[in-house]
Write a protein that holds these residues in place. Structure first.
Motif, short mmCIF file in Angstrom:
data_model
loop_
_atom_site.label_atom_id
_atom_site.label_comp_id
_atom_site.label_asym_id
_atom_site.label_seq_id
_atom_site.Cartn_x
_atom_site.Cartn_y
_atom_site.Cartn_z
N TYR A 1 14.27 -59.92 -11.49
CA TYR A 1 14.47 -60.61 -12.76
C TYR A 1 14.99 -59.65 -13.82
O TYR A 1 15.76 -60.04 -14.69
CB TYR A 1 13.20 -61.30 -13.21
CG TYR A 1 12.79 -62.44 -12.31
CD1 TYR A 1 13.64 -63.52 -12.08
CD2 TYR A 1 11.56 -62.42 -11.65
CE1 TYR A 1 13.27 -64.56 -11.24
CE2 TYR A 1 11.19 -63.45 -10.81
CZ TYR A 1 12.05 -64.52 -10.60
OH TYR A 1 11.69 -65.53 -9.77
N ALA A 2 14.54 -58.42 -13.78
CA ALA A 2 15.03 -57.43 -14.73
C ALA A 2 16.53 -57.22 -14.54
O ALA A 2 17.28 -57.13 -15.52
CB ALA A 2 14.27 -56.11 -14.56
N ILE A 3 16.97 -57.16 -13.30
CA ILE A 3 18.40 -56.97 -13.03
C ILE A 3 19.19 -58.18 -13.51
O ILE A 3 20.25 -58.04 -14.13
CB ILE A 3 18.63 -56.70 -11.53
CG1 ILE A 3 18.05 -55.33 -11.17
CG2 ILE A 3 20.11 -56.76 -11.18
CD1 ILE A 3 17.96 -55.06 -9.69
N LEU A 4 18.67 -59.36 -13.26
CA LEU A 4 19.35 -60.58 -13.71
C LEU A 4 19.42 -60.62 -15.23
O LEU A 4 20.47 -60.93 -15.80
CB LEU A 4 18.62 -61.82 -13.19
CG LEU A 4 19.20 -63.17 -13.59
CD1 LEU A 4 20.64 -63.30 -13.11
CD2 LEU A 4 18.34 -64.29 -13.03
N ARG A 5 18.33 -60.29 -15.90
CA ARG A 5 18.33 -60.26 -17.36
C ARG A 5 19.34 -59.24 -17.88
O ARG A 5 20.06 -59.51 -18.84
CB ARG A 5 16.94 -59.94 -17.89
CG ARG A 5 16.93 -59.90 -19.42
CD ARG A 5 15.55 -59.74 -19.95
NE ARG A 5 14.92 -61.05 -19.91
CZ ARG A 5 13.67 -61.28 -20.27
NH1 ARG A 5 12.91 -60.30 -20.68
NH2 ARG A 5 13.17 -62.48 -20.22
N ALA A 6 19.41 -58.09 -17.23
CA ALA A 6 20.38 -57.07 -17.65
C ALA A 6 21.81 -57.59 -17.50
O ALA A 6 22.64 -57.38 -18.38
CB ALA A 6 20.19 -55.80 -16.83
N GLU B 1 17.52 -51.90 -21.74
CA GLU B 1 16.06 -51.99 -21.73
C GLU B 1 15.58 -52.69 -20.46
O GLU B 1 14.56 -52.33 -19.89
CB GLU B 1 15.57 -52.77 -22.96
CG GLU B 1 15.68 -52.01 -24.25
CD GLU B 1 15.34 -52.88 -25.46
OE1 GLU B 1 14.81 -54.01 -25.29
OE2 GLU B 1 15.62 -52.44 -26.58
N ALA B 2 16.34 -53.70 -20.03
CA ALA B 2 15.95 -54.47 -18.84
C ALA B 2 16.22 -53.69 -17.56
O ALA B 2 15.47 -53.79 -16.60
CB ALA B 2 16.69 -55.80 -18.81
N ALA B 3 17.31 -52.94 -17.53
CA ALA B 3 17.68 -52.18 -16.33
C ALA B 3 18.28 -50.85 -16.77
O ALA B 3 19.49 -50.72 -16.95
CB ALA B 3 18.67 -52.96 -15.47
N ASP B 4 17.41 -49.89 -16.98
CA ASP B 4 17.84 -48.56 -17.42
C ASP B 4 18.87 -48.00 -16.45
O ASP B 4 18.71 -48.09 -15.23
CB ASP B 4 16.63 -47.63 -17.50
CG ASP B 4 16.98 -46.31 -18.14
OD1 ASP B 4 17.82 -46.29 -19.05
OD2 ASP B 4 16.40 -45.30 -17.73
N GLY B 5 19.94 -47.47 -16.99
CA GLY B 5 20.96 -46.87 -16.15
C GLY B 5 22.06 -47.82 -15.73
O GLY B 5 22.91 -47.46 -14.93
#
Length: 92
Positions: free
Chosen positions: A8-13, A41-45
């Motif tokens: 979900y973090a990747i999708l949000r990013a 913030e959702a997917a650092d880098g």
């Protein structure tokens, strides 16, 4: 707010990065910067969000922070084409 599961973090990013790209395309630089920062913030880098933020900073005449972002991204993944292309041509 509890942390997101990785997928979900990747999708949000990705959603935030796409929003940043849309804002950038219409010249809403402050909104674009905010969206790219939220993507990071959702997917650092996230390489595309990092490069998008660098483009915004460059357009806002913040050359040192823009180059620092690109240098960091190139160091993390020197083969990433968008970042390498930007560093080699657009930033001169």
């Amino acid at each position: 707010m509890e942390p997101l599961q990785p997928e979900y973090a990747i999708l949000r990013a990705r959603i935030r990065r796409s929003l940043g790209d849309a804002y950038l395309a219409v010249g809403r630089l402050d909104n674009a910067a905010d969206a790219y920062k939220k993507a990071l913030e959702a997917a650092d880098g996230d390489a595309a969000a990092t490069t998008g933020l660098a483009v915004v900073e460059w357009l806002q005449k913040q050359t040192e922070p823009a180059l620092k972002l690109l240098d960091g991204q190139i160091a993390a993944d020197p083969r990433w084409p968008r970042c390498s292309r930007a560093a080699s041509s657009s930033w001169e």
